[in-house]
Scaffold this motif. Structure first.
Motif, short mmCIF file in Angstrom:
data_model
loop_
_atom_site.label_atom_id
_atom_site.label_comp_id
_atom_site.label_asym_id
_atom_site.label_seq_id
_atom_site.Cartn_x
_atom_site.Cartn_y
_atom_site.Cartn_z
N PRO A 70 0.82 -1.21 0.00
CA PRO A 70 0.00 0.00 0.00
C PRO A 70 0.86 1.27 0.00
O PRO A 70 1.95 1.29 0.55
CB PRO A 70 -0.80 -0.08 1.29
N VAL A 71 0.32 2.30 -0.62
CA VAL A 71 0.95 3.62 -0.60
C VAL A 71 0.77 4.23 0.78
O VAL A 71 1.67 4.87 1.31
CB VAL A 71 0.33 4.52 -1.69
N ALA A 72 -0.43 4.03 1.36
CA ALA A 72 -0.74 4.57 2.68
C ALA A 72 -1.82 3.70 3.32
O ALA A 72 -2.56 3.01 2.63
CB ALA A 72 -1.22 6.00 2.57
N LYS A 73 -1.89 3.75 4.64
CA LYS A 73 -2.92 3.03 5.37
C LYS A 73 -3.18 3.75 6.68
O LYS A 73 -2.32 4.50 7.17
CB LYS A 73 -2.52 1.57 5.64
N GLY A 74 -4.37 3.55 7.22
CA GLY A 74 -4.68 4.19 8.49
C GLY A 74 -5.98 3.68 9.07
O GLY A 74 -6.82 3.15 8.36
N VAL A 75 -6.12 3.85 10.37
CA VAL A 75 -7.33 3.48 11.09
C VAL A 75 -7.74 4.68 11.94
O VAL A 75 -6.92 5.29 12.61
CB VAL A 75 -7.09 2.25 12.00
N ILE A 76 -9.03 5.00 11.87
CA ILE A 76 -9.57 6.07 12.71
C ILE A 76 -10.64 5.45 13.60
O ILE A 76 -11.69 5.00 13.11
CB ILE A 76 -10.18 7.21 11.88
N ALA A 77 -10.37 5.39 14.88
CA ALA A 77 -11.34 4.89 15.85
C ALA A 77 -12.28 6.02 16.22
O ALA A 77 -11.85 7.15 16.44
CB ALA A 77 -10.62 4.37 17.09
N ASN A 78 -13.57 5.73 16.25
CA ASN A 78 -14.58 6.71 16.61
C ASN A 78 -14.39 8.03 15.85
O ASN A 78 -14.12 9.06 16.44
CB ASN A 78 -14.56 6.95 18.13
N PRO A 79 -14.53 7.99 14.52
CA PRO A 79 -14.27 9.18 13.72
C PRO A 79 -15.23 10.33 14.03
O PRO A 79 -16.39 10.10 14.38
CB PRO A 79 -14.45 8.70 12.28
N HIS A 80 -14.72 11.53 13.89
CA HIS A 80 -15.51 12.75 14.09
C HIS A 80 -16.62 12.79 13.05
O HIS A 80 -16.49 12.24 11.96
CB HIS A 80 -14.59 13.97 13.95
N GLU A 81 -17.70 13.46 13.36
CA GLU A 81 -18.84 13.51 12.45
C GLU A 81 -18.48 14.13 11.10
O GLU A 81 -19.08 13.79 10.08
CB GLU A 81 -20.02 14.24 13.09
N GLU A 82 -17.51 15.02 11.05
CA GLU A 82 -17.10 15.62 9.78
C GLU A 82 -16.41 14.58 8.88
O GLU A 82 -16.56 14.60 7.67
CB GLU A 82 -16.17 16.82 10.01
N ILE A 83 -15.67 13.68 9.49
CA ILE A 83 -15.05 12.58 8.74
C ILE A 83 -16.14 11.68 8.18
O ILE A 83 -16.09 11.25 7.02
CB ILE A 83 -14.07 11.78 9.62
N MET A 84 -17.14 11.40 8.99
CA MET A 84 -18.24 10.55 8.52
C MET A 84 -19.01 11.22 7.38
O MET A 84 -19.45 10.54 6.45
CB MET A 84 -19.18 10.20 9.68
N LYS A 85 -19.16 12.54 7.43
CA LYS A 85 -19.81 13.26 6.32
C LYS A 85 -19.03 13.05 5.03
O LYS A 85 -19.61 12.82 3.97
CB LYS A 85 -19.92 14.75 6.63
N LEU A 86 -17.71 13.14 5.12
CA LEU A 86 -16.85 12.96 3.95
C LEU A 86 -16.98 11.54 3.40
O LEU A 86 -17.13 11.35 2.18
CB LEU A 86 -15.40 13.25 4.34
N VAL A 87 -16.95 10.54 4.25
CA VAL A 87 -17.08 9.14 3.82
C VAL A 87 -18.47 8.90 3.24
O VAL A 87 -18.62 8.24 2.21
CB VAL A 87 -16.78 8.18 4.99
N ASN A 88 -19.50 9.45 3.87
CA ASN A 88 -20.86 9.28 3.36
C ASN A 88 -21.06 9.97 2.01
O ASN A 88 -21.78 9.46 1.16
CB ASN A 88 -21.88 9.77 4.38
N LEU A 89 -20.42 11.11 1.81
CA LEU A 89 -20.47 11.79 0.52
C LEU A 89 -19.85 10.91 -0.56
O LEU A 89 -20.42 10.73 -1.64
CB LEU A 89 -19.74 13.14 0.59
N SER A 90 -18.71 10.34 -0.27
CA SER A 90 -18.05 9.44 -1.20
C SER A 90 -18.92 8.22 -1.47
O SER A 90 -19.09 7.79 -2.61
CB SER A 90 -16.69 9.01 -0.65
N ALA A 91 -19.48 7.66 -0.41
CA ALA A 91 -20.34 6.48 -0.57
C ALA A 91 -21.58 6.82 -1.38
O ALA A 91 -22.05 6.00 -2.17
CB ALA A 91 -20.73 5.93 0.80
N GLY A 92 -22.11 8.01 -1.21
CA GLY A 92 -23.27 8.44 -1.98
C GLY A 92 -22.98 8.50 -3.46
O GLY A 92 -23.79 8.07 -4.29
#
Length: 112
Positions: A70-92
């Motif tokens: 992998p070029v990069a990897k990471g884990v975010i435990a209990n992500p902030h709601e702004e991070i979830m907005k970004l992921v949900n936008l991508s998923a949408g």
């Protein structure tokens, strides 16, 4: 989503990304949250979700066993709601392409 964790793995190539996703899903109880392809599919980011231990195990196993490093990897435990907005936008965007295959514009075709 207080018990939800997000895992990110960025890897070169769609085949390597699918391989990494397969490894992650088989390793532990994670599920695909979304994915993004950039540079014509040369760089692919896979985002998985699940509990912290499962996501961490999935990311580490995929990083060690995938057909490409992998070029990069990471884990975010209990992500902030702004991070979830970004992921949900991508998923949408991802889900919209999946459910409306007849509505492909030039940009969508290039991304897909």
């Amino acid at each position: 989503m207080s018990n939800t964790s997000l895992g990110f793995i960025e890897i070169t190539g769609v085949v390597a990304a699918v391989d990494a996703l397969d490894i992650m899903c088989k390793t532990s109880g994670v599920e695909l949250a979304t994915w993004e392809r950039k540079l014509g599919g040369r760089l692919v980011t896979i985002v998985v979700k699940g509990d912290v231990a499962s996501v961490t195990e999935a990311i580490e196993t995929a990083a060690a066993k995938a057909i490409k490093k992998p070029v990069a990897k990471g884990v975010i435990a209990n992500p902030h709601e702004e991070i979830m907005k970004l992921v949900n936008l991508s998923a949408g965007r991802f889900m919209n392409k999946e459910t409306n295959p007849g509505k492909l514009d030039a940009r969508t075709i290039q991304e897909v």
